[in-house]
Design an enzyme around this catalytic site. Structure first.
Site, PDB file in Angstrom:
ATOM      1  N   LYS A  31       3.575  -9.349   2.234  1.00 25.80           N
ATOM      2  CA  LYS A  31       2.394  -8.938   3.026  1.00 25.80           C
ATOM      3  C   LYS A  31       1.885  -7.577   2.549  1.00 25.80           C
ATOM      4  O   LYS A  31       2.595  -6.862   1.827  1.00 25.80           O
ATOM      5  CB  LYS A  31       2.774  -8.875   4.498  1.00 25.80           C
ATOM      6  CG  LYS A  31       3.824  -7.812   4.826  1.00 25.80           C
ATOM      7  CD  LYS A  31       4.284  -7.896   6.283  1.00 25.80           C
ATOM      8  CE  LYS A  31       5.358  -6.856   6.568  1.00 25.80           C
ATOM      9  NZ  LYS A  31       5.912  -6.996   7.943  1.00 25.80           N
TER      10      LYS A  31
ATOM     11  N   ARG B 291       7.070  -8.079  20.873  1.00 24.00           N
ATOM     12  CA  ARG B 291       5.875  -7.906  20.063  1.00 24.00           C
ATOM     13  C   ARG B 291       5.320  -9.320  19.884  1.00 24.00           C
ATOM     14  O   ARG B 291       4.944  -9.948  20.860  1.00 24.00           O
ATOM     15  CB  ARG B 291       6.244  -7.220  18.733  1.00 24.00           C
ATOM     16  CG  ARG B 291       5.068  -6.658  18.000  1.00 24.00           C
ATOM     17  CD  ARG B 291       5.463  -5.958  16.705  1.00 24.00           C
ATOM     18  NE  ARG B 291       5.941  -6.881  15.669  1.00 24.00           N
ATOM     19  CZ  ARG B 291       6.292  -6.504  14.446  1.00 24.00           C
ATOM     20  NH1 ARG B 291       6.244  -5.234  14.085  1.00 24.00           N
ATOM     21  NH2 ARG B 291       6.700  -7.390  13.558  1.00 24.00           N
TER      22      ARG B 291
ATOM     23  N   HIS C 193      12.405 -11.602  15.009  1.00 25.45           N
ATOM     24  CA  HIS C 193      12.393 -10.306  14.314  1.00 25.45           C
ATOM     25  C   HIS C 193      13.107  -9.277  15.178  1.00 25.45           C
ATOM     26  O   HIS C 193      12.971  -9.285  16.405  1.00 25.45           O
ATOM     27  CB  HIS C 193      10.927  -9.919  14.077  1.00 25.45           C
ATOM     28  CG  HIS C 193      10.710  -8.834  13.065  1.00 25.45           C
ATOM     29  ND1 HIS C 193      11.309  -8.806  11.836  1.00 25.45           N
ATOM     30  CD2 HIS C 193       9.912  -7.727  13.104  1.00 25.45           C
ATOM     31  CE1 HIS C 193      10.893  -7.730  11.159  1.00 25.45           C
ATOM     32  NE2 HIS C 193      10.050  -7.067  11.913  1.00 25.45           N
TER      33      HIS C 193
ATOM     34  N   ARG D 108      14.783 -12.807   5.235  1.00 25.30           N
ATOM     35  CA  ARG D 108      13.344 -12.554   5.095  1.00 25.30           C
ATOM     36  C   ARG D 108      13.080 -11.064   4.808  1.00 25.30           C
ATOM     37  O   ARG D 108      12.357 -10.396   5.557  1.00 25.30           O
ATOM     38  CB  ARG D 108      12.690 -12.973   6.418  1.00 25.30           C
ATOM     39  CG  ARG D 108      11.222 -13.274   6.374  1.00 25.30           C
ATOM     40  CD  ARG D 108      10.752 -13.770   7.743  1.00 25.30           C
ATOM     41  NE  ARG D 108      10.905 -12.778   8.769  1.00 25.30           N
ATOM     42  CZ  ARG D 108      11.564 -12.929   9.927  1.00 25.30           C
ATOM     43  NH1 ARG D 108      12.119 -14.068  10.255  1.00 25.30           N
ATOM     44  NH2 ARG D 108      11.670 -11.936  10.784  1.00 25.30           N
TER      45      ARG D 108
ATOM     46  N   TYR E  42      -7.529  24.146  -0.055  1.00 25.40           N
ATOM     47  CA  TYR E  42      -8.181  24.402   1.239  1.00 25.40           C
ATOM     48  C   TYR E  42      -7.314  25.260   2.152  1.00 25.40           C
ATOM     49  O   TYR E  42      -6.112  25.014   2.295  1.00 25.40           O
ATOM     50  CB  TYR E  42      -8.445  23.082   1.964  1.00 25.40           C
ATOM     51  CG  TYR E  42      -9.533  22.233   1.357  1.00 25.40           C
ATOM     52  CD1 TYR E  42     -10.781  22.762   1.026  1.00 25.40           C
ATOM     53  CD2 TYR E  42      -9.325  20.873   1.140  1.00 25.40           C
ATOM     54  CE1 TYR E  42     -11.784  21.961   0.490  1.00 25.40           C
ATOM     55  CE2 TYR E  42     -10.317  20.058   0.608  1.00 25.40           C
ATOM     56  CZ  TYR E  42     -11.544  20.616   0.280  1.00 25.40           C
ATOM     57  OH  TYR E  42     -12.521  19.812  -0.238  1.00 25.40           O
TER      58      TYR E  42
ATOM     59  N   CYS F 233      -5.658  17.307  -1.050  1.00 23.15           N
ATOM     60  CA  CYS F 233      -7.072  17.042  -0.748  1.00 23.15           C
ATOM     61  C   CYS F 233      -7.345  15.543  -0.915  1.00 23.15           C
ATOM     62  O   CYS F 233      -6.448  14.766  -1.193  1.00 23.15           O
ATOM     63  CB  CYS F 233      -7.964  17.842  -1.672  1.00 23.15           C
ATOM     64  SG  CYS F 233      -7.500  19.588  -1.777  1.00 23.15           S
ATOM     65  N   MET F 234      -8.603  15.151  -0.766  1.00 22.98           N
ATOM     66  CA  MET F 234      -8.920  13.725  -0.822  1.00 22.98           C
ATOM     67  C   MET F 234      -8.615  13.118  -2.199  1.00 22.98           C
ATOM     68  O   MET F 234      -8.062  12.023  -2.292  1.00 22.98           O
ATOM     69  CB  MET F 234     -10.387  13.478  -0.460  1.00 22.98           C
ATOM     70  CG  MET F 234     -10.704  12.000  -0.284  1.00 22.98           C
ATOM     71  SD  MET F 234     -12.424  11.633   0.054  1.00 22.98           S
ATOM     72  CE  MET F 234     -12.660  12.379   1.650  1.00 22.98           C
ATOM     73  N   ASP F 235      -8.964  13.863  -3.254  1.00 20.31           N
ATOM     74  CA  ASP F 235      -8.855  13.308  -4.605  1.00 20.31           C
ATOM     75  C   ASP F 235      -7.901  14.079  -5.509  1.00 20.31           C
ATOM     76  O   ASP F 235      -7.711  13.702  -6.659  1.00 20.31           O
ATOM     77  CB  ASP F 235     -10.220  13.344  -5.301  1.00 20.31           C
ATOM     78  CG  ASP F 235     -11.331  12.971  -4.369  1.00 20.31           C
ATOM     79  OD1 ASP F 235     -11.305  11.829  -3.882  1.00 20.31           O
ATOM     80  OD2 ASP F 235     -12.196  13.821  -4.084  1.00 20.31           O
TER      81      ASP F 235
HETATM   82  C1  PLP Z   1       7.355  -7.062   7.688  1.00 21.76           C
HETATM   83  C2  PLP Z   1       8.228  -8.088   8.248  1.00 21.76           C
HETATM   84  C3  PLP Z   1       9.426  -8.438   7.598  1.00 21.76           C
HETATM   85  C4  PLP Z   1      10.003  -7.659   6.446  1.00 21.76           C
HETATM   86  O1  PLP Z   1      10.516  -6.434   6.947  1.00 21.76           O
HETATM   87  P1  PLP Z   1      11.312  -5.416   6.020  1.00 21.76           P
HETATM   88  O2  PLP Z   1      11.836  -4.407   6.962  1.00 21.76           O
HETATM   89  O3  PLP Z   1      10.323  -4.865   5.056  1.00 21.76           O
HETATM   90  O4  PLP Z   1      12.365  -6.189   5.340  1.00 21.76           O
HETATM   91  C5  PLP Z   1      10.136  -9.520   8.089  1.00 21.76           C
HETATM   92  N1  PLP Z   1       9.694 -10.215   9.170  1.00 21.76           N
HETATM   93  C6  PLP Z   1       8.570  -9.880   9.834  1.00 21.76           C
HETATM   94  C7  PLP Z   1       8.154 -10.674  11.024  1.00 21.76           C
HETATM   95  C8  PLP Z   1       7.806  -8.799   9.420  1.00 21.76           C
HETATM   96  O5  PLP Z   1       6.706  -8.457  10.089  1.00 21.76           O
END
Ligand code: PLP
Length: 377
Positions: A35, A133, A165, A221, A267, A314-316
């Protein structure tokens, strides 16, 4: 001419990490989470590299991320678990992308979409075991099971997985972990009692994959660990697990100039030179993902030594006080890479910026050039 900032992505290191994670879990299936543009590393290239190295599944949050993998011709099982109400369900089902289901409402949308494309949607039931969540609570699971059974009977969906999770996997001794494992087992039992054939049961993120073998079920995962970054101090350092950092962030020196002692830099003059010295200007800033909160703190490898950012990011651009170091215009400085090569780590930048490593890598901006190396296919 080099890009103003380069994220060098070592696909060989990614492949190595995938093999290490797979070995660690004793041949369980491995879903590599890609992701958020593969945590800033480049979605399609990293997804393909992970599959080539033996990942059994790719995982993404958004449906559009899964579609982008398919548009990049990445093969194999993909799961997208975070949908919005009018999401690209039909497109995903037609492209053989598995979908997470967190409620009866989501199931209805998916089931209608499957009907419209005359395909069977493959479903992973996303259960909330205590993170509070995303996911269906155990209290609401029986109603969802009734709806899933009906949709399976109608031929629009097939339940192939269950997932949840953790809230506290980065604190491996936290007492909520055992509670969540127990809730997950209850969810598995309920689904199996309803005769769903669960191909995959997955609960472990990176921290759990590295520290908690009781959480493996038949698939893990991990995300951040695949990129060679530790999920947290309590779990350990990436190198303790033989994980190699995948991203090296570097930028050239674009200006060198002498200034007198007492010069205020960048800055608000938050840094002052103490002697006559040389300042090096680096063309990387917070628009590229260099955190402004690491002003005066972020470590950079320059001329063979580690120097902290001088003054505000800074930004850049930002400035380094390079003193008498022998450096030249165009030399590359390294913000983070592999500490085994003497480079600062992502974890060092997270500490300097007062955040977690995840935020450092996922914020590397779209303006940063990704250069892929050690690509073995
Ligand atoms: C992002 C995420 C993961 C991976 O988490 P890590 O801590 O990067 O291994 C696994 N499952 C779900 C639902 C997530 O949102």
């Amino acid at each position: 001419m080099s890009a103003h900032v380069t994220a060098r992505i070592d696909l060989g290191a990614l492949a190595h990490n995938v093999r290490v994670l797979k070995e660690r879990t004793g041949g369980r299936k491995l879903m590599v989470v890609v992701k958020a543009d593969a945590y800033g590393h480049g979605l399609v290239k990293c997804g393909q590299a992970a599959v080539n190295a033996g990942a059994d599944y790719l995982g993404v949050a958004l449906l559009e991320e899964a579609v982008a993998l398919r548009e990049g011709n990445v093969p194999g099982p993909i799961l997208a678990w975070l949908n919005t109400p009018n999401d690209r369900f039909a497109e995903c089902i037609a492209r053989e992308i598995d979908l997470g289901v967190n409620s009866v409402a989501t199931l209805k949308a998916i089931s209608n979409a499957a009907y419209s494309v005359d395909r069977v949607a493959r479903i992973h039931v996303k259960v909330d075991t205590g993170l509070n969540r995303n996911g269906v609570t155990l209290a609401d699971l029986p109603d969802l099971i009734v709806a899933l059974s009906k949709a399976e009977a109608e031929g629009t969906v097939k339940v192939v997985g269950v997932m949840s999770h953790f809230a506290y996997a980065d604190e491996p001794s936290n007492s909520t972990i055992a509670d969540q494992i127990a809730e997950f087992k209850t969810a598995v039992d309920l689904l199996e009692a309803a005769n769903f054939e669960l191909e995959v049961k997955h609960l472990a993120n990176s921290a759990a994959t590295l520290a908690l073998p009781d959480t493996y079920f038949n698939m893990v995962r991990p995300g951040v660990a695949a990129y060679g970054v530790s999920p947290g101090e309590e779990v350990g350092m990436a190198k303790d697990f033989d994980l190699k950092p995948v991203m090296t962030l570097c930028a050239p020196i674009v200006l060198l100039k002498k200034v007198p002692a007492g010069s205020g830099v960048s800055y608000a003059h938050q840094y002052h030179t103490t002697t006559e010295t040389t300042l090096a200007l680096i063309s990387a800033g917070y628009a590229d993902g260099v955190p402004r909160s690491a002003s005066n703190l972020g470590p950079v490898l320059v001329g063979g030594e580690i120097r902290k950012v001088a003054g505000r990011v800074c930004m850049d651009q930002f400035v380094l006080d390079v003193g008498d170091l022998s450096v030249q215009l165009g030399d590359e400085v390294i913000l983070f890479g592999d500490p085994e090569r003497g480079e600062p780590s992502v974890e060092d930048w997270a500490a300097a910026a007062g955040t977690i490593s995840y935020e450092i890598i996922t914020r590397i901006g779209p303006r940063v050039h990704r250069e892929f190396i050690n690509n073995s296919w």
